[in-house]
Design an enzyme around this catalytic site. Sequence first.
Site, PDB file in Angstrom:
ATOM      1  N   CYS A   1       0.860  -1.194   0.000  1.00 17.47           N
ATOM      2  CA  CYS A   1       0.000   0.000   0.000  1.00 17.47           C
ATOM      3  C   CYS A   1       0.892   1.239   0.000  1.00 17.47           C
ATOM      4  O   CYS A   1       0.620   2.228  -0.684  1.00 17.47           O
ATOM      5  CB  CYS A   1      -0.889   0.018   1.239  1.00 17.47           C
ATOM      6  SG  CYS A   1      -1.866  -1.462   1.521  1.00 17.47           S
TER       7      CYS A   1
ATOM      8  N   HIS B   1       1.026   4.925  -1.950  1.00 19.29           N
ATOM      9  CA  HIS B   1       0.400   5.996  -1.164  1.00 19.29           C
ATOM     10  C   HIS B   1       1.328   6.648  -0.146  1.00 19.29           C
ATOM     11  O   HIS B   1       0.897   7.543   0.585  1.00 19.29           O
ATOM     12  CB  HIS B   1      -0.878   5.469  -0.515  1.00 19.29           C
ATOM     13  CG  HIS B   1      -1.886   5.008  -1.524  1.00 19.29           C
ATOM     14  ND1 HIS B   1      -2.549   5.876  -2.358  1.00 19.29           N
ATOM     15  CD2 HIS B   1      -2.300   3.763  -1.885  1.00 19.29           C
ATOM     16  CE1 HIS B   1      -3.346   5.192  -3.166  1.00 19.29           C
ATOM     17  NE2 HIS B   1      -3.214   3.911  -2.903  1.00 19.29           N
TER      18      HIS B   1
ATOM     19  N   ARG C   1     -12.351   0.121  -1.621  1.00 23.23           N
ATOM     20  CA  ARG C   1     -11.089   0.678  -2.129  1.00 23.23           C
ATOM     21  C   ARG C   1      -9.924  -0.292  -1.867  1.00 23.23           C
ATOM     22  O   ARG C   1      -9.039  -0.462  -2.695  1.00 23.23           O
ATOM     23  CB  ARG C   1     -10.850   2.028  -1.447  1.00 23.23           C
ATOM     24  CG  ARG C   1      -9.636   2.811  -1.927  1.00 23.23           C
ATOM     25  CD  ARG C   1      -9.795   3.272  -3.330  1.00 23.23           C
ATOM     26  NE  ARG C   1      -9.258   2.267  -4.234  1.00 23.23           N
ATOM     27  CZ  ARG C   1      -8.712   2.522  -5.408  1.00 23.23           C
ATOM     28  NH1 ARG C   1      -8.661   3.731  -5.863  1.00 23.23           N
ATOM     29  NH2 ARG C   1      -8.245   1.569  -6.169  1.00 23.23           N
TER      30      ARG C   1
ATOM     31  N   CYS D   1      -7.468  -1.872  -4.691  1.00 22.50           N
ATOM     32  CA  CYS D   1      -6.008  -1.736  -4.658  1.00 22.50           C
ATOM     33  C   CYS D   1      -5.331  -3.106  -4.725  1.00 22.50           C
ATOM     34  O   CYS D   1      -4.343  -3.280  -5.428  1.00 22.50           O
ATOM     35  CB  CYS D   1      -5.568  -1.004  -3.386  1.00 22.50           C
ATOM     36  SG  CYS D   1      -5.740   0.782  -3.498  1.00 22.50           S
TER      37      CYS D   1
END
Lengths: 283, 103
Positions: free
Chosen positions: A197, A201, A240, A244
């Site tokens: 992740c 991000h 979400r 992802c």
Amino acid sequence: MKSIIMALMGASLALFGPLASARAAAPINPQADLKAFQGYFLKRFPNVPLAAYVNGPYNFSKSEADQWKQIMEFPPYQFALDTGKSLFNAKFPNGKDYASCFPNGGIGIAQNYPMFDAKTGRVVTLGIAVNRCRVANGLKKLKLTTGPMADILAYMTSTSDGKKINVVVPNNPKALAAYQAGKEYFYSRRGQLNFSCASCHVQEAGMHLRGNVLAPALGMTASFPLYRSKWGNMGTLVRRFIGCNKKVHSAPAKPDSAAYRDLAYFLTYMDNGLPVSGPGARP
Amino acid sequence: MRKTLIAVSAMMVLVPFLAQAGGPSKAVAAKAISNAAARIKIAEGMNDQWLATLAAFKAAKAAEAKGDFALAQSKAMTAETLANLSIQQATVQKKLWVNEVVK
């Protein structure tokens, strides 16, 4: 075939083997993590104030921000908000309602979720709390990703608009373990593309991935549930997560899995102090 | 000459059957699928399942159902290999994820 397998195994060893210099695991300290996490973004993007992170990618693209401002003249989540309010206020067949399941009648409480439930030793997101309420009143669970659940969460979140996110990680071994598991999930690379992740991000936050701006992890949870133009409807944070995972060619976990609960716990804790800004709208 | 022609014709008829007889049997394909399933279960437990693994496994099961055991075995072995790679990835990440943490 055997030689192909051996070659693939060898390639993977070559890929992962040299990365053997892992640091020793540090003690679990959510407050220190929070300070470091928010500090990282504030230092990296000095022109973006802390509270503005709830606006995600719009801090990094003027054209997208301009479009967003126009879109927000007639917010695309308005229908969901109205539906959510009706659903939230509707009586169950037994005469009770959602308000009976939550402190303060479920109004202005979204900023406190996810929370740790000491009784079950598990993290409870607001969506899971809504489903618990339904089950306690003889109703079936709702899908956690979209549809009526997203509508109800949109309404509940709207009643917390502007309140500071205040997720608590109590000094409880199971709570700390859940927080740490969420942190590990966030930073672990997975899927065939070998992305975490954090790859998108944190490390690439604010950069472009084709036509899209990668939103920083900081502030990400503040505007969920949200309307995504790509989806054409509302979606929750879990939706979400699933998207992802699929993007890095990893099979998603179940929406109510411990993995996603813990991930939401860690990620929302990192947003502590930021204002709730949901429901939101994204490209 | 005639004997040679008969021998060649017989071979042309028999070779495909013999080749098929030497291919994977239903049991071999089932074993490959079972092996893949075991590794897939481990990968799932480690929160690191690859989409390609599941696609290959699904293809193996479909081929097995159609009686194409060679393809079933091949797809199952691909699935097992991919599952092994994801297990290896998850194992390594158990140590390495801390390197990505914001300090």
